[in-house]
Design an enzyme around this catalytic site. Structure first.
Site, PDB file in Angstrom:
ATOM      1  CE  LYS A  43       7.694 -13.674   4.481  1.00 45.15           C
ATOM      2  NZ  LYS A  43       7.013 -12.733   5.026  1.00 45.15           N
ATOM      3  CE  LYS A  77       8.588 -10.089   3.988  1.00 42.61           C
ATOM      4  NZ  LYS A  77       7.405  -9.692   4.802  1.00 42.61           N
TER       5      LYS A  77
HETATM    6  C1  PBG Z   1       4.392  -9.267   5.407  1.00 43.49           C
HETATM    7  C2  PBG Z   1       3.740 -10.436   5.413  1.00 43.49           C
HETATM    8  C3  PBG Z   1       4.551 -10.612   4.292  1.00 43.49           C
HETATM    9  C4  PBG Z   1       4.653 -12.233   4.202  1.00 43.49           C
HETATM   10  C5  PBG Z   1       4.483 -12.348   5.223  1.00 43.49           C
HETATM   11  N1  PBG Z   1       4.608 -11.311   6.322  1.00 43.49           N
HETATM   12  C6  PBG Z   1       4.132 -10.655   2.919  1.00 43.49           C
HETATM   13  C7  PBG Z   1       4.786  -9.623   2.108  1.00 43.49           C
HETATM   14  O1  PBG Z   1       5.834  -9.355   2.287  1.00 43.49           O
HETATM   15  O2  PBG Z   1       4.676  -8.941   1.318  1.00 43.49           O
HETATM   16  C8  PBG Z   1       4.762 -13.077   3.242  1.00 43.49           C
HETATM   17  C9  PBG Z   1       3.957 -15.102   3.529  1.00 43.49           C
HETATM   18  C10 PBG Z   1       4.053 -15.806   2.624  1.00 43.49           C
HETATM   19  O3  PBG Z   1       4.541 -15.450   1.262  1.00 43.49           O
HETATM   20  O4  PBG Z   1       3.820 -17.078   2.424  1.00 43.49           O
HETATM   21  N2  PBG Z   1       4.422  -8.106   6.382  1.00 43.49           N
HETATM   22 ZN    ZN Z   2       4.453  -5.898   5.527  1.00 47.12          ZN
END
Ligand code: PBG
Ligand code: ZN
Length: 325
Positions: free
Chosen positions: A250, A197
């Site tokens: 992601k 991520k």
């Molecule tokens: C929580 C989380 C996030 C997303 C999914 N789970 C946000 C982040 O890390 O700020 C993002 C999902 C999206 O942007 O569609 N940790």
């Molecule tokens: Zn988070």
């Protein structure tokens, strides 16, 4: 070796819609998709999220109806996010047996037994400061947060989720969650790890949707640097060693090379998260009349599949389901 022009005319196989479909190397199917859903307290709520047109906050009583509608479209894989009534500095409401996602899971388990329930595991929706766990001064405390993630996982497993998806990029999170789940006899609950991520500006609309933007600062000390690809493999391999069942990359579009390399270098299912900013950008382009929204969406989702994703988490799934196989 194939023939060269004029014996070879590559346009032959593109002549008609039927032939193009016949020779398509990749196609989107409804079963490829995981649908994110946002659950809020209250009743009678189905409220559009302003930063994500076409996406809604649902209260518990409205959720089952939506999930049945998705089921009728063939969409059975759901990723649940909760927006709690109250937040606290440690985000421990996320572990409450009567927390918003726990309630949603129990309701759906009962009303929609064939749905696959996946719960996002993190604390940023639940902390007053919007960081992904317990802070030690201005630094995220990975060791305390990791243990809290185990507690959150158990409480969601008790509520009936099939899969937990830890999304905080906390060191050692997968191993901790696996051993805590197993100790409570939840050895059949799977872990879908957000292994790779990136710290990304593409999460903007989501943070607005769940009110989780950090008070100040960013998540660059735990989420990955977009400049790095070899490190992504280290993250994935570490999660595999700790017991992950499948891997998320992601965001998707800026990281198609990472999806491709995880598909080549690992043998776990690879899941791409087509995130909020990627969704809202296409919605905005459509609204401004810059391009055809549906075609943009199909093209980008196909590129994600082509790069090697086995599954795609996407806000477009329901709007486009009739165009998939
Ligand atoms: C929580 C989380 C996030 C997303 C999914 N789970 C946000 C982040 O890390 O700020 C993002 C999902 C999206 O942007 O569609 N940790
Ligand atoms: Zn988070």
């Amino acid at each position: 070796m194939s023939a060269s022009f004029p014996a070879s005319r590559l346009s032959r196989l593109r002549k008609s819609p039927a032939m193009r479909q016949m020779f398509a190397e990749n196609s989107l199917r409804v079963s490829d998709f995981i649908v994110p859903l946002f659950v809020v307290p209250g009743s009678g709520v189905k409220k559009e999220i302003s930063s994500m047109p076409g996406q809604y906050h649902f209260s518990l009583d409205m959720l089952s109806e939506e999930v049945k509608r998705l089921g009728d479209q063939g969409l059975n894989n759901l990723l649940l996010f909760g927006i709690p009534e109250n937040k606290d500095p440690e985000g421990m409401v996320a572990c409450d047996q009567n927390g918003i996602v726990q309630q949603a899971a129990r309701t759906l388990r009962e009303n929609c037994p064939s749905a696959v329930l996946i719960a996002d595991l993190c604390f940023c929706e639940y902390t007053t400061h919007g960081y992904c766990g317990v802070m030690d001064g201005d630094r995220l405390d990975h060791d305390v947060t990791r243990k809290n993630l185990g507690t959150q996982a158990i409480s969601l497993a008790r509520s009936g989720v099939d899969i937990v998806a830890p999304s905080g990029m906390i060191d050692g999170m997968v191993g901790q969650i696996r051993s805590d789940l197993d100790a409570e006899k939840f050895q059949d609950v799977a872990i879908m790890s957000y292994s790779v991520k990136y710290a990304s500006a593409w999460y903007g609309p989501f943070r607005d949707a769940v009110e989780s933007a950090p008070d100040s600062g960013d998540r660059k000390s735990h989420q990955m640097n977009a400049a790095n690809s070899r490190e992504a493999l280290r993250e994935a391999k570490q999660d595999i060693a700790e017991g992950a069942d499948c891997l998320i990359v992601k965001p998707a579009l800026s990281f198609l090379d990472i999806i491709y390399s995880l598909k080549q270098e690992t043998d776990l299912p690879v899941i791409a998260y087509n995130v909020s900013g990627e969704y809202s950008m296409i919605k905005a382009a459509g609204k401004l009349g810059l391009a055809d929204e549906k075609e943009l969406a199909i093209e980008t989702l196909t590129s994600i599949k082509r790069s090697g994703a086995d599954l795609i988490i996407s806000y477009f799934a329901s709007q486009l389901a009739s165009k998939f196989l």
